[in-house]
Write a protein that holds these residues in place. Structure first.
Motif, PDB file in Angstrom:
ATOM      1  N   GLY A  66      29.567  34.064   0.716  1.00 51.74           N
ATOM      2  CA  GLY A  66      29.496  32.711   0.152  1.00 51.74           C
ATOM      3  C   GLY A  66      30.853  32.148  -0.190  1.00 51.74           C
ATOM      4  O   GLY A  66      31.199  31.057   0.219  1.00 51.74           O
ATOM      5  N   ILE A  67      31.625  32.913  -0.956  1.00 51.56           N
ATOM      6  CA  ILE A  67      32.943  32.438  -1.356  1.00 51.56           C
ATOM      7  C   ILE A  67      33.894  33.620  -1.494  1.00 51.56           C
ATOM      8  O   ILE A  67      33.498  34.682  -1.956  1.00 51.56           O
ATOM      9  CB  ILE A  67      32.863  31.624  -2.676  1.00 51.56           C
ATOM     10  N   VAL A  68      35.133  33.438  -1.024  1.00 56.89           N
ATOM     11  CA  VAL A  68      36.157  34.487  -1.199  1.00 56.89           C
ATOM     12  C   VAL A  68      37.463  33.829  -1.627  1.00 56.89           C
ATOM     13  O   VAL A  68      37.712  32.667  -1.307  1.00 56.89           O
ATOM     14  CB  VAL A  68      36.409  35.306   0.103  1.00 56.89           C
ATOM     15  N   ASP A  69      38.295  34.574  -2.364  1.00 63.57           N
ATOM     16  CA  ASP A  69      39.580  33.989  -2.748  1.00 63.57           C
ATOM     17  C   ASP A  69      40.552  34.058  -1.570  1.00 63.57           C
ATOM     18  O   ASP A  69      40.311  34.748  -0.584  1.00 63.57           O
ATOM     19  CB  ASP A  69      40.140  34.644  -4.019  1.00 63.57           C
ATOM     20  N   GLU A  70      41.636  33.330  -1.704  1.00 60.21           N
ATOM     21  CA  GLU A  70      42.557  33.184  -0.572  1.00 60.21           C
ATOM     22  C   GLU A  70      43.108  34.534  -0.112  1.00 60.21           C
ATOM     23  O   GLU A  70      43.189  34.805   1.083  1.00 60.21           O
ATOM     24  CB  GLU A  70      43.706  32.257  -0.979  1.00 60.21           C
ATOM     25  N   GLN A  71      43.456  35.358  -1.081  1.00 58.91           N
ATOM     26  CA  GLN A  71      44.025  36.661  -0.756  1.00 58.91           C
ATOM     27  C   GLN A  71      43.043  37.484   0.076  1.00 58.91           C
ATOM     28  O   GLN A  71      43.406  38.055   1.096  1.00 58.91           O
ATOM     29  CB  GLN A  71      44.360  37.388  -2.076  1.00 58.91           C
ATOM     30  N   SER A  72      41.784  37.488  -0.352  1.00 58.38           N
ATOM     31  CA  SER A  72      40.754  38.225   0.391  1.00 58.38           C
ATOM     32  C   SER A  72      40.562  37.628   1.774  1.00 58.38           C
ATOM     33  O   SER A  72      40.352  38.353   2.744  1.00 58.38           O
ATOM     34  CB  SER A  72      39.427  38.195  -0.350  1.00 58.38           C
ATOM     35  N   ALA A  73      40.623  36.298   1.854  1.00 57.36           N
ATOM     36  CA  ALA A  73      40.433  35.643   3.147  1.00 57.36           C
ATOM     37  C   ALA A  73      41.536  36.086   4.111  1.00 57.36           C
ATOM     38  O   ALA A  73      41.273  36.326   5.289  1.00 57.36           O
ATOM     39  CB  ALA A  73      40.442  34.131   2.979  1.00 57.36           C
ATOM     40  N   ARG A  74      42.761  36.208   3.608  1.00 54.36           N
ATOM     41  CA  ARG A  74      43.872  36.668   4.455  1.00 54.36           C
ATOM     42  C   ARG A  74      43.645  38.099   4.933  1.00 54.36           C
ATOM     43  O   ARG A  74      43.803  38.418   6.111  1.00 54.36           O
ATOM     44  CB  ARG A  74      45.196  36.605   3.691  1.00 54.36           C
ATOM     45  N   HIS A 279      48.675  19.228 -26.006  1.00 57.51           N
ATOM     46  CA  HIS A 279      47.875  20.451 -25.829  1.00 57.51           C
ATOM     47  C   HIS A 279      48.754  21.665 -25.557  1.00 57.51           C
ATOM     48  O   HIS A 279      49.896  21.533 -25.139  1.00 57.51           O
ATOM     49  CB  HIS A 279      46.902  20.271 -24.661  1.00 57.51           C
ATOM     50  N   GLU A 280      48.139  22.814 -25.769  1.00 61.72           N
ATOM     51  CA  GLU A 280      48.838  24.052 -25.460  1.00 61.72           C
ATOM     52  C   GLU A 280      48.977  24.179 -23.946  1.00 61.72           C
ATOM     53  O   GLU A 280      48.017  23.954 -23.212  1.00 61.72           O
ATOM     54  CB  GLU A 280      48.038  25.240 -26.003  1.00 61.72           C
ATOM     55  N   ILE A 281      50.173  24.537 -23.501  1.00 62.84           N
ATOM     56  CA  ILE A 281      50.391  24.646 -22.058  1.00 62.84           C
ATOM     57  C   ILE A 281      50.094  26.086 -21.627  1.00 62.84           C
ATOM     58  O   ILE A 281      50.769  27.017 -22.047  1.00 62.84           O
ATOM     59  CB  ILE A 281      51.857  24.303 -21.680  1.00 62.84           C
ATOM     60  N   PRO A 282      49.061  26.248 -20.772  1.00 63.35           N
ATOM     61  CA  PRO A 282      48.729  27.619 -20.353  1.00 63.35           C
ATOM     62  C   PRO A 282      49.772  28.184 -19.388  1.00 63.35           C
ATOM     63  O   PRO A 282      50.554  27.441 -18.798  1.00 63.35           O
ATOM     64  CB  PRO A 282      47.373  27.457 -19.663  1.00 63.35           C
ATOM     65  N   GLU A 283      49.738  29.497 -19.248  1.00 60.69           N
ATOM     66  CA  GLU A 283      50.631  30.190 -18.322  1.00 60.69           C
ATOM     67  C   GLU A 283      50.137  29.988 -16.892  1.00 60.69           C
ATOM     68  O   GLU A 283      48.935  29.891 -16.655  1.00 60.69           O
ATOM     69  CB  GLU A 283      50.601  31.695 -18.612  1.00 60.69           C
ATOM     70  N   VAL A 284      51.069  29.945 -15.947  1.00 62.97           N
ATOM     71  CA  VAL A 284      50.668  29.931 -14.544  1.00 62.97           C
ATOM     72  C   VAL A 284      50.148  31.318 -14.197  1.00 62.97           C
ATOM     73  O   VAL A 284      50.797  32.315 -14.496  1.00 62.97           O
ATOM     74  CB  VAL A 284      51.865  29.581 -13.627  1.00 62.97           C
ATOM     75  N   ARG A 285      48.939  31.353 -13.610  1.00 65.27           N
ATOM     76  CA  ARG A 285      48.365  32.658 -13.278  1.00 65.27           C
ATOM     77  C   ARG A 285      48.526  32.941 -11.801  1.00 65.27           C
ATOM     78  O   ARG A 285      47.988  32.220 -10.963  1.00 65.27           O
ATOM     79  CB  ARG A 285      46.894  32.712 -13.700  1.00 65.27           C
ATOM     80  N   ARG A 286      49.272  33.976 -11.517  1.00 66.28           N
ATOM     81  CA  ARG A 286      49.526  34.343 -10.112  1.00 66.28           C
ATOM     82  C   ARG A 286      48.333  35.109  -9.559  1.00 66.28           C
ATOM     83  O   ARG A 286      47.751  35.919 -10.268  1.00 66.28           O
ATOM     84  CB  ARG A 286      50.763  35.227 -10.010  1.00 66.28           C
ATOM     85  N   PRO A 287      48.021  34.851  -8.282  1.00 69.31           N
ATOM     86  CA  PRO A 287      46.980  35.674  -7.665  1.00 69.31           C
ATOM     87  C   PRO A 287      47.432  37.124  -7.633  1.00 69.31           C
ATOM     88  O   PRO A 287      48.632  37.390  -7.565  1.00 69.31           O
ATOM     89  CB  PRO A 287      46.880  35.128  -6.246  1.00 69.31           C
ATOM     90  N   ARG A 288      46.460  38.031  -7.667  1.00 70.02           N
ATOM     91  CA  ARG A 288      46.816  39.448  -7.641  1.00 70.02           C
ATOM     92  C   ARG A 288      47.537  39.800  -6.341  1.00 70.02           C
ATOM     93  O   ARG A 288      47.353  39.168  -5.323  1.00 70.02           O
ATOM     94  CB  ARG A 288      45.557  40.300  -7.784  1.00 70.02           C
ATOM     95  N   SER A 289      48.326  40.824  -6.389  1.00 63.77           N
ATOM     96  CA  SER A 289      49.140  41.313  -5.276  1.00 63.77           C
ATOM     97  C   SER A 289      49.739  40.155  -4.480  1.00 63.77           C
ATOM     98  O   SER A 289      49.517  39.993  -3.290  1.00 63.77           O
ATOM     99  CB  SER A 289      48.339  42.220  -4.337  1.00 63.77           C
ATOM    100  N   GLN A 290      50.485  39.364  -5.209  1.00 57.86           N
ATOM    101  CA  GLN A 290      51.116  38.188  -4.601  1.00 57.86           C
ATOM    102  C   GLN A 290      52.155  38.628  -3.580  1.00 57.86           C
ATOM    103  O   GLN A 290      53.039  39.417  -3.876  1.00 57.86           O
ATOM    104  CB  GLN A 290      51.802  37.377  -5.710  1.00 57.86           C
ATOM    105  N   SER A 291      52.031  38.112  -2.356  1.00 53.44           N
ATOM    106  CA  SER A 291      53.026  38.497  -1.369  1.00 53.44           C
ATOM    107  C   SER A 291      53.913  37.316  -0.988  1.00 53.44           C
ATOM    108  O   SER A 291      55.094  37.461  -0.744  1.00 53.44           O
ATOM    109  CB  SER A 291      52.347  39.063  -0.122  1.00 53.44           C
ATOM    110  N   LYS A 292      53.295  36.151  -0.932  1.00 58.08           N
ATOM    111  CA  LYS A 292      54.111  34.976  -0.618  1.00 58.08           C
ATOM    112  C   LYS A 292      53.500  33.745  -1.280  1.00 58.08           C
ATOM    113  O   LYS A 292      52.334  33.734  -1.667  1.00 58.08           O
ATOM    114  CB  LYS A 292      54.235  34.792   0.890  1.00 58.08           C
ATOM    115  N   ARG A 293      54.258  32.693  -1.304  1.00 61.39           N
ATOM    116  CA  ARG A 293      53.820  31.423  -1.901  1.00 61.39           C
ATOM    117  C   ARG A 293      53.247  31.599  -3.279  1.00 61.39           C
ATOM    118  O   ARG A 293      52.069  31.682  -3.475  1.00 61.39           O
ATOM    119  CB  ARG A 293      52.838  30.705  -1.001  1.00 61.39           C
TER     120      ARG A 293
END
Lengths: 293, 277
Positions: A66-74, A279-293
């Motif tokens: 149904g749905i997968v994240d970008e990392q999984s799609a790669r 408002h409180e500025i949230p942290e940028v959350r990196r996708p797990r095992s970030q390889s590029k972008r």
């Protein structure tokens, strides 16, 4: 996209104009999008980019998930290409998917990309664009259950914070026109909707899932024209977001978009009215095992 | 497959509602509900396969776009049924999907089959030529599990064990043997299992409905006894070679040592899922 377009002093007049402009822009974007879809199909027909088994395997896995994240799609794309000894170009995921989409289009299906409002990661969802009863016939949900889901969507879209409490949903179960649902049945149904990835739940409050938003976006935009707000940064519909507190401005920005936009800025200011962003500025959350972008 | 079909109806309703509110008129469309299980009473006999000249004439009545649309609906119908592994009956297809297009049925089925083949890597297989029942089977070679979490149904493991047992015992197994074997594996058919739920119901009802298993009465037994056999879906979807490999690993034994099973698994009837490369 140029965010500074609206970086002017907000007056009532401007706010009105802004909304008008925004709407216009939205329409133009939709038209552009339509044109884009057509051109991609024409192009692929001309180039006769055929689907191969690697594409088919990718599609089958998308149908199962149904749905997968970008990392999984790669990862999945690479796996499918390797399984079928097809050449794999890591940066061409969107082209790979476009090949599938050009063949899926006549079936009113599409693999569509969208952002999670929760963590800002990109996701790919297989969406069904058919507006027919055919798909409903073997649906896992009964008529009254679908009606309750509709009411839940109403509650969420029309709420201030993009959420609906379980209490409100339980109350709306009393107003069903098809067949009333008992309290326990409603609770069970909500669990199923979460399990099937249509709703998210956190501490008794329900939000629309990424999958649901990706699939329903065009419908939500047209059905709730007056209620729906788009994110000032990414221009997609916004439910989980921060809102400019200046009453004449009131623009919305997704939490992850806030994180990215204000990252490293000493004094955050509203990109539309230049008022202080409180408002409180949230942290940028990196996708797990970030390889590029 | 994941339930991707939930929203189709809601979208249809939204579009409808919008249209209604635009024209200031209101109409309640009464939707008829189609039960999941096929209705035995509305049989296939009213439908006769149209001749090729009928199809030709029929096609002239529709625009290419209409034929494409109808094909897409048939494809969707198959996919939705496949999610629950329920066979498609031709009678249901004609009655609920094809409707006015019934006289070009062969043409639409041809196109749907082409789409399944070229786009989805699936194949329509007729599992019952008398009642005209169809299922979708995978045309792609079974490969290693994909790297991403696949929400595989936990019951698949249960099914695999039952099918293995039947295959190793020569094709038919008395009910009691199944329950006893499962008990040894700490699955008690009489109790609710935390992963499989109602085990007995899954095996005697769900798998049977999905055509993975046949559950038939053994004639002339007192008291009444039942036995299990492979269902038609299992015959086309499940690789006997793989089952034998699995048994070999389990018992640390060469699959060839089960001579009869080995011969059957590798006989020409291995039309289905080929083994791993």
């Amino acid at each position: 996209m140029d965010y500074n377009d609206y970086n002017y002093i907000s007056t009532d007049y401007n706010a009105h104009n802004y909304r008008k402009k925004k709407k216009q822009q939205q329409q133009e974007e939709e038209e552009k999008e339509g044109a884009h879809c057509r051109s991609v199909t024409d192009q692929s027909r001309d180039m006769a980019r055929p689907m191969e088994d690697s594409h088919r395997r990718f599609l089958q896995t998308m149908m199962a998930n149904g749905i997968v994240d970008e990392q999984s799609a790669r990862t999945l794309c690479q796996y499918c290409c390797e399984t079928h000894n097809t050449q794999h170009t890591p940066d061409k995921l969107d082209d790979f998917i476009e090949t599938i989409n050009s063949k899926l289009q006549p079936m009113f299906m599409q693999i569509r990309k969208g952002m999670s409002e929760d963590n800002g990661h990109q996701f790919y969802a297989l969406v069904n664009m058919a507006e027919t009863d055919v798909t409903r016939m073997s649906s896992d949900y009964a008529d009254n259950e679908l009606e309750l889901f509709r009411k839940t969507m109403d509650l969420i879209v029309c709420s201030e914070n993009g959420k609906a409490s379980s209490t409100d949903i339980l109350n709306s179960a009393d107003t069903l026109t098809t067949k009333k649902l008992k309290k326990s049945e409603t609770e069970h149904l909500l669990n199923r909707l979460v399990h099937d990835k249509w709703l998210n739940e956190k501490r008794g409050e329900y939000t629309l899932s990424t999958r649901c938003i990706i699939e329903m976006e065009p419908y939500i935009r047209s059905m709730y024209q007056d209620q729906v707000k788009v994110c000032h940064i990414c221009r997609n519909i916004a439910f989980q977001c921060q809102i400019c507190e200046k009453p004449t401005c009131g623009i919305k920005i997704h939490n992850p978009c806030v994180a990215r936009y204000f990252k490293g800025r000493a004094e955050p200011r509203c990109p539309a009215c230049d008022d202080f962003w409180p408002h409180e500025i949230p942290e940028v959350r990196r996708p797990r095992s970030q390889s590029k972008r | 497959m994941e339930p991707t079909q939930l929203l189709g109806f809601i979208k249809a309703e939204m579009t409808q509602r919008k249209r209604v509110s635009n024209t200031q008129s209101s109409s309640q469309n009464k939707r008829q509900s189609v039960p999941l299980a096929s209705q035995e009473e509305d049989d296939d006999s009213t439908f006769t396969q149209p001749s090729s000249s009928q199809v030709q004439r029929g096609l002239e009545r529709f625009t290419p776009a209409q034929v494409d649309q109808k094909t897409a609906e048939v494809v969707q119908f198959f996919l939705v049924r496949d999610q629950k592994k329920i066979p498609v009956r031709r009678a249901d297809l004609v009655k609920h999907v094809l409707k006015d297009y019934r006289n070009i049925y062969p043409e639409i089925m041809k196109r749907a089959a082409r789409t399944f083949d070229q786009v989805f890597g699936l194949k329509i297989v007729e599992i019952d030529s008398k009642n005209h029942m169809y299922i979708l089977v995978n045309k792609l070679e079974t490969a290693e599990a994909p790297p991403i979490t696949n929400p595989t149904n936990p019951k698949t493991g249960l099914l695999f064990v039952v099918l293995s047992l039947i295959f190793m015992k020569g094709g038919a197994v008395r009910e009691n043997l199944i329950w006893n074997t499962l008990k040894k594996l700490r699955v008690d058919a009489g109790e609710k299992h935390e992963e499989f739920g109602d085990v007995k119901k899954a095996i005697t009802d769900e798998f049977v409905r999905q055509r993975y298993l046949e559950y038939v009465r053994i004639p002339h037994t007192e008291p009444v006894e039942f036995e299990f056999r492979w269902g038609q879906r299992a015959e086309v979807e499940v690789s006997k070679v793989k089952i034998l490999e699995f048994m070999g690993e389990l018992h640390d034994q060469d699959p060839q040592s089960w001579t009869q099973q080995f011969r059957e698994a590798h006989s020409g009837s291995s039309q289905s899922a080929p083994s791993n490369r």
